[in-house]
Design a protein around this motif. Structure first.
Motif, PDB file in Angstrom:
ATOM      1  N   ILE A 109      16.717   2.632 -11.598  1.00 40.82           N
ATOM      2  CA  ILE A 109      17.640   3.316 -10.682  1.00 40.82           C
ATOM      3  C   ILE A 109      18.822   3.894 -11.457  1.00 40.82           C
ATOM      4  O   ILE A 109      19.286   5.023 -11.191  1.00 40.82           O
ATOM      5  CB  ILE A 109      18.105   2.350  -9.586  1.00 40.82           C
ATOM      6  CG1 ILE A 109      16.938   2.004  -8.651  1.00 40.82           C
ATOM      7  CG2 ILE A 109      19.260   2.941  -8.779  1.00 40.82           C
ATOM      8  CD1 ILE A 109      17.273   0.955  -7.619  1.00 40.82           C
ATOM      9  N   PHE A 110      19.327   3.151 -12.442  1.00 41.10           N
ATOM     10  CA  PHE A 110      20.426   3.658 -13.267  1.00 41.10           C
ATOM     11  C   PHE A 110      20.012   4.911 -14.033  1.00 41.10           C
ATOM     12  O   PHE A 110      20.763   5.912 -14.085  1.00 41.10           O
ATOM     13  CB  PHE A 110      20.868   2.567 -14.245  1.00 41.10           C
ATOM     14  CG  PHE A 110      21.702   3.067 -15.385  1.00 41.10           C
ATOM     15  CD1 PHE A 110      23.014   3.473 -15.180  1.00 41.10           C
ATOM     16  CD2 PHE A 110      21.161   3.147 -16.668  1.00 41.10           C
ATOM     17  CE1 PHE A 110      23.775   3.949 -16.242  1.00 41.10           C
ATOM     18  CE2 PHE A 110      21.917   3.607 -17.732  1.00 41.10           C
ATOM     19  CZ  PHE A 110      23.229   4.019 -17.517  1.00 41.10           C
ATOM     20  N   GLY A 145       0.820  -1.212   0.000  1.00 42.30           N
ATOM     21  CA  GLY A 145       0.000   0.000   0.000  1.00 42.30           C
ATOM     22  C   GLY A 145       0.851   1.258   0.000  1.00 42.30           C
ATOM     23  O   GLY A 145       0.540   2.242  -0.695  1.00 42.30           O
ATOM     24  N   LEU A 146       1.944   1.241   0.747  1.00 48.09           N
ATOM     25  CA  LEU A 146       2.852   2.394   0.765  1.00 48.09           C
ATOM     26  C   LEU A 146       3.503   2.602  -0.597  1.00 48.09           C
ATOM     27  O   LEU A 146       3.651   3.749  -1.063  1.00 48.09           O
ATOM     28  CB  LEU A 146       3.917   2.182   1.841  1.00 48.09           C
ATOM     29  CG  LEU A 146       5.000   3.261   1.959  1.00 48.09           C
ATOM     30  CD1 LEU A 146       4.381   4.593   2.344  1.00 48.09           C
ATOM     31  CD2 LEU A 146       6.056   2.840   2.977  1.00 48.09           C
ATOM     32  N   LEU A 147       3.880   1.526  -1.251  1.00 37.33           N
ATOM     33  CA  LEU A 147       4.487   1.640  -2.578  1.00 37.33           C
ATOM     34  C   LEU A 147       3.489   2.170  -3.602  1.00 37.33           C
ATOM     35  O   LEU A 147       3.856   2.954  -4.487  1.00 37.33           O
ATOM     36  CB  LEU A 147       5.020   0.278  -3.022  1.00 37.33           C
ATOM     37  CG  LEU A 147       6.192  -0.276  -2.213  1.00 37.33           C
ATOM     38  CD1 LEU A 147       6.569  -1.668  -2.707  1.00 37.33           C
ATOM     39  CD2 LEU A 147       7.393   0.646  -2.301  1.00 37.33           C
ATOM     40  N   PHE A 148       2.246   1.756  -3.478  1.00 39.28           N
ATOM     41  CA  PHE A 148       1.224   2.283  -4.392  1.00 39.28           C
ATOM     42  C   PHE A 148       1.022   3.779  -4.180  1.00 39.28           C
ATOM     43  O   PHE A 148       0.920   4.554  -5.152  1.00 39.28           O
ATOM     44  CB  PHE A 148      -0.093   1.535  -4.185  1.00 39.28           C
ATOM     45  CG  PHE A 148      -1.232   2.084  -4.994  1.00 39.28           C
ATOM     46  CD1 PHE A 148      -1.344   1.800  -6.347  1.00 39.28           C
ATOM     47  CD2 PHE A 148      -2.199   2.880  -4.394  1.00 39.28           C
ATOM     48  CE1 PHE A 148      -2.399   2.310  -7.098  1.00 39.28           C
ATOM     49  CE2 PHE A 148      -3.250   3.391  -5.133  1.00 39.28           C
ATOM     50  CZ  PHE A 148      -3.354   3.108  -6.493  1.00 39.28           C
ATOM     51  N   ALA A 149       0.962   4.205  -2.920  1.00 42.26           N
ATOM     52  CA  ALA A 149       0.799   5.635  -2.636  1.00 42.26           C
ATOM     53  C   ALA A 149       1.997   6.430  -3.151  1.00 42.26           C
ATOM     54  O   ALA A 149       1.842   7.513  -3.736  1.00 42.26           O
ATOM     55  CB  ALA A 149       0.621   5.845  -1.131  1.00 42.26           C
ATOM     56  N   VAL A 188       2.041   9.489  -5.978  1.00 42.67           N
ATOM     57  CA  VAL A 188       2.661  10.798  -5.711  1.00 42.67           C
ATOM     58  C   VAL A 188       3.687  11.124  -6.789  1.00 42.67           C
ATOM     59  O   VAL A 188       3.733  12.256  -7.315  1.00 42.67           O
ATOM     60  CB  VAL A 188       3.300  10.796  -4.310  1.00 42.67           C
ATOM     61  CG1 VAL A 188       4.148  12.056  -4.103  1.00 42.67           C
ATOM     62  CG2 VAL A 188       2.226  10.723  -3.236  1.00 42.67           C
ATOM     63  N   LEU A 189       4.520  10.171  -7.130  1.00 39.51           N
ATOM     64  CA  LEU A 189       5.539  10.414  -8.155  1.00 39.51           C
ATOM     65  C   LEU A 189       4.899  10.661  -9.518  1.00 39.51           C
ATOM     66  O   LEU A 189       5.387  11.495 -10.304  1.00 39.51           O
ATOM     67  CB  LEU A 189       6.475   9.209  -8.219  1.00 39.51           C
ATOM     68  CG  LEU A 189       7.690   9.353  -9.133  1.00 39.51           C
ATOM     69  CD1 LEU A 189       8.642  10.404  -8.583  1.00 39.51           C
ATOM     70  CD2 LEU A 189       8.425   8.016  -9.269  1.00 39.51           C
ATOM     71  N   PHE A 190       3.816   9.954  -9.805  1.00 41.96           N
ATOM     72  CA  PHE A 190       3.142  10.113 -11.100  1.00 41.96           C
ATOM     73  C   PHE A 190       2.593  11.536 -11.263  1.00 41.96           C
ATOM     74  O   PHE A 190       2.844  12.207 -12.278  1.00 41.96           O
ATOM     75  CB  PHE A 190       2.033   9.073 -11.209  1.00 41.96           C
ATOM     76  CG  PHE A 190       1.254   9.134 -12.480  1.00 41.96           C
ATOM     77  CD1 PHE A 190       1.776   8.637 -13.660  1.00 41.96           C
ATOM     78  CD2 PHE A 190      -0.023   9.686 -12.497  1.00 41.96           C
ATOM     79  CE1 PHE A 190       1.051   8.701 -14.844  1.00 41.96           C
ATOM     80  CE2 PHE A 190      -0.748   9.751 -13.677  1.00 41.96           C
ATOM     81  CZ  PHE A 190      -0.216   9.263 -14.853  1.00 41.96           C
ATOM     82  N   ALA A 223      12.014   9.584  -7.014  1.00 43.64           N
ATOM     83  CA  ALA A 223      11.982   8.399  -7.873  1.00 43.64           C
ATOM     84  C   ALA A 223      13.030   7.375  -7.440  1.00 43.64           C
ATOM     85  O   ALA A 223      12.762   6.167  -7.413  1.00 43.64           O
ATOM     86  CB  ALA A 223      12.211   8.811  -9.323  1.00 43.64           C
ATOM     87  N   ALA A 224      14.225   7.846  -7.074  1.00 46.79           N
ATOM     88  CA  ALA A 224      15.277   6.920  -6.626  1.00 46.79           C
ATOM     89  C   ALA A 224      14.870   6.213  -5.335  1.00 46.79           C
ATOM     90  O   ALA A 224      15.093   5.004  -5.169  1.00 46.79           O
ATOM     91  CB  ALA A 224      16.591   7.678  -6.429  1.00 46.79           C
ATOM     92  N   LEU A 225      14.274   6.960  -4.413  1.00 49.87           N
ATOM     93  CA  LEU A 225      13.813   6.350  -3.163  1.00 49.87           C
ATOM     94  C   LEU A 225      12.719   5.320  -3.415  1.00 49.87           C
ATOM     95  O   LEU A 225      12.734   4.225  -2.836  1.00 49.87           O
ATOM     96  CB  LEU A 225      13.312   7.443  -2.222  1.00 49.87           C
ATOM     97  CG  LEU A 225      12.726   6.978  -0.882  1.00 49.87           C
ATOM     98  CD1 LEU A 225      13.776   6.233  -0.061  1.00 49.87           C
ATOM     99  CD2 LEU A 225      12.164   8.159  -0.095  1.00 49.87           C
ATOM    100  N   LEU A 226      11.783   5.645  -4.299  1.00 47.09           N
ATOM    101  CA  LEU A 226      10.678   4.738  -4.569  1.00 47.09           C
ATOM    102  C   LEU A 226      11.169   3.444  -5.213  1.00 47.09           C
ATOM    103  O   LEU A 226      10.777   2.338  -4.799  1.00 47.09           O
ATOM    104  CB  LEU A 226       9.653   5.428  -5.474  1.00 47.09           C
ATOM    105  CG  LEU A 226       8.433   4.584  -5.860  1.00 47.09           C
ATOM    106  CD1 LEU A 226       7.615   4.220  -4.629  1.00 47.09           C
ATOM    107  CD2 LEU A 226       7.568   5.334  -6.876  1.00 47.09           C
ATOM    108  N   PHE A 227      12.047   3.548  -6.187  1.00 43.90           N
ATOM    109  CA  PHE A 227      12.510   2.335  -6.861  1.00 43.90           C
ATOM    110  C   PHE A 227      13.498   1.552  -6.003  1.00 43.90           C
ATOM    111  O   PHE A 227      13.649   0.344  -6.196  1.00 43.90           O
ATOM    112  CB  PHE A 227      13.123   2.689  -8.213  1.00 43.90           C
ATOM    113  CG  PHE A 227      12.088   2.965  -9.270  1.00 43.90           C
ATOM    114  CD1 PHE A 227      11.395   1.930  -9.867  1.00 43.90           C
ATOM    115  CD2 PHE A 227      11.796   4.265  -9.643  1.00 43.90           C
ATOM    116  CE1 PHE A 227      10.434   2.169 -10.830  1.00 43.90           C
ATOM    117  CE2 PHE A 227      10.833   4.519 -10.605  1.00 43.90           C
ATOM    118  CZ  PHE A 227      10.148   3.476 -11.203  1.00 43.90           C
ATOM    119  N   SER A 228      14.136   2.208  -5.053  1.00 40.66           N
ATOM    120  CA  SER A 228      14.940   1.456  -4.091  1.00 40.66           C
ATOM    121  C   SER A 228      14.042   0.612  -3.192  1.00 40.66           C
ATOM    122  O   SER A 228      14.364  -0.543  -2.875  1.00 40.66           O
ATOM    123  CB  SER A 228      15.782   2.418  -3.251  1.00 40.66           C
ATOM    124  OG  SER A 228      16.691   3.144  -4.058  1.00 40.66           O
TER     125      SER A 228
END
Length: 322
Positions: free
Chosen positions: A310-311, A231-235, A239-241, A268-273
């Motif tokens: 991430i790259f 759920g946190l990843l979806f939120a 937000v990033l979108f 974006a880096a934090l989310l994909f990490s």
């Protein structure tokens, strides 16, 4: 003169019939005769234990039932749970009783990372070719239509592999679809990298390798269950979108904003990490949710996307030369 003895007296054979002094010739049955029911006694059932005088009775063995095929929650026949290590799995790729055998888990992890390394090597080969071979570098920049064609191929193959379990679990179709996906996404990544200096691209690759290795090791040994954070990843994705749309509007009205781009890149880096840690724990198992051993293509696909994204995010921090 006395008469000679008879044959019976000479041979001492008792005469026929009942004679006093001999045991009774009556049958050893009760005087009342047979019971009123008559007939033979009831035969014992097959499961009745055999009793031998002077020996212990053997326990009866229950009849063996034929093995029934294992059914998933939808009633479809599937493989035996003890053989696959997975009790059942739904169409989303989640299961709560996978990897009952450690050998199955190790083989699954080894297969996923072998596929992942092959994908990353192909992507690095594309990037190196477009960076150091100048005719290819110029062709990529002059033919942007091929980039959009590869982007459409990437979208179609990604949706097919993620949303169609029958495709990603059936060999060799799953390998063919994954190969097309990898080639399309590798071309896209190499096209973006061709707009940067080669030194910057190499630095971004090194930073990406260090970040992904540290996140993977942390996700494996930590007690924090990232699979509970869907759920946190979806939120965070939402937000990033919408933040990306805001950046586009600012870029169109005001112009490039370096601070806004850095904030967007950091988010974006934090989310994909977090996605990388989530997918790693789904792969390793032992958490609330984990992948089925049949979904090795899905596991390699998700890890590959996390690493390449991430790259690209790290690469965007340096700024392009064009």
């Amino acid at each position: 003169m006395a008469e000679p003895p008879t044959y019976q007296q000479a041979t001492n054979v008792p005469p026929q019939g009942y004679q006093p002094g001999y045991p009774s010739q009556q049958p050893p049955y009760p005087a009342q005769g047979y019971p009123s029911q008559g007939g033979y006694p009831a035969q014992p059932s097959p499961n009745t234990p055999l009793v031998i005088p002077g020996a212990a009775a053997y326990p009866s063995q229950p009849p063996q039932q034929p093995q029934q095929p294992y059914l998933d929650p939808q009633g479809n026949p599937t493989q035996n749970a003890a053989e696959t290590g997975s009790a059942w799995q739904d169409d989303s790729g989640f299961t709560g009783n996978s990897f009952s055998d450690k050998a199955i888990r190790r083989a699954f992890i080894r297969k996923v990372y072998l596929i992942l390394m092959t994908q990353l090597l192909v992507t690095c080969a594309f990037i190196a070719f477009f960076l150091f071979y100048h005719p290819a570098n110029r062709w990529v920049k002059m033919n942007s239509w091929f980039y959009y064609l590869s982007y459409a191929t990437f979208i179609v193959t990604y949706i097919t592999l993620v949303c169609c379990p029958s495709v990603r679990r059936k060999s060799p179709g799953n390998y063919i679809c994954l190969a097309v996906f990898t080639l399309a996404f590798s071309y896209m990544t190499a096209t973006i990298s061709s707009y940067y200096d080669s030194e910057i691209v190499l630095i971004a690759i090194g930073i990406t390798a260090a970040v992904c290795l540290s996140i993977t090791l942390f996700a494996i040994q930590t007690k924090v269950d990232f699979t509970l954070c869907s759920g946190l990843l979806f939120a965070g994705s939402m937000v990033l979108f919408f933040f990306g749309f805001a950046c586009i509007i600012v870029y169109a009205t005001i112009g490039p904003n370096y601070i806004l781009r850095c904030v967007y890149g950091a988010l974006a880096a934090l989310l994909f990490s977090l996605f990388l840690a989530y997918d790693t724990q789904m792969l390793i198992g032992g958490r609330k949710h984990e992948l089925s051993p049949e979904d090795y293509i899905f596991g390699a696909l998700q890890l590959y996307l996390d690493i390449v994204y991430i790259f690209l995010i790290i690469l965007s921090f340096f700024g392009g030369k064009d």
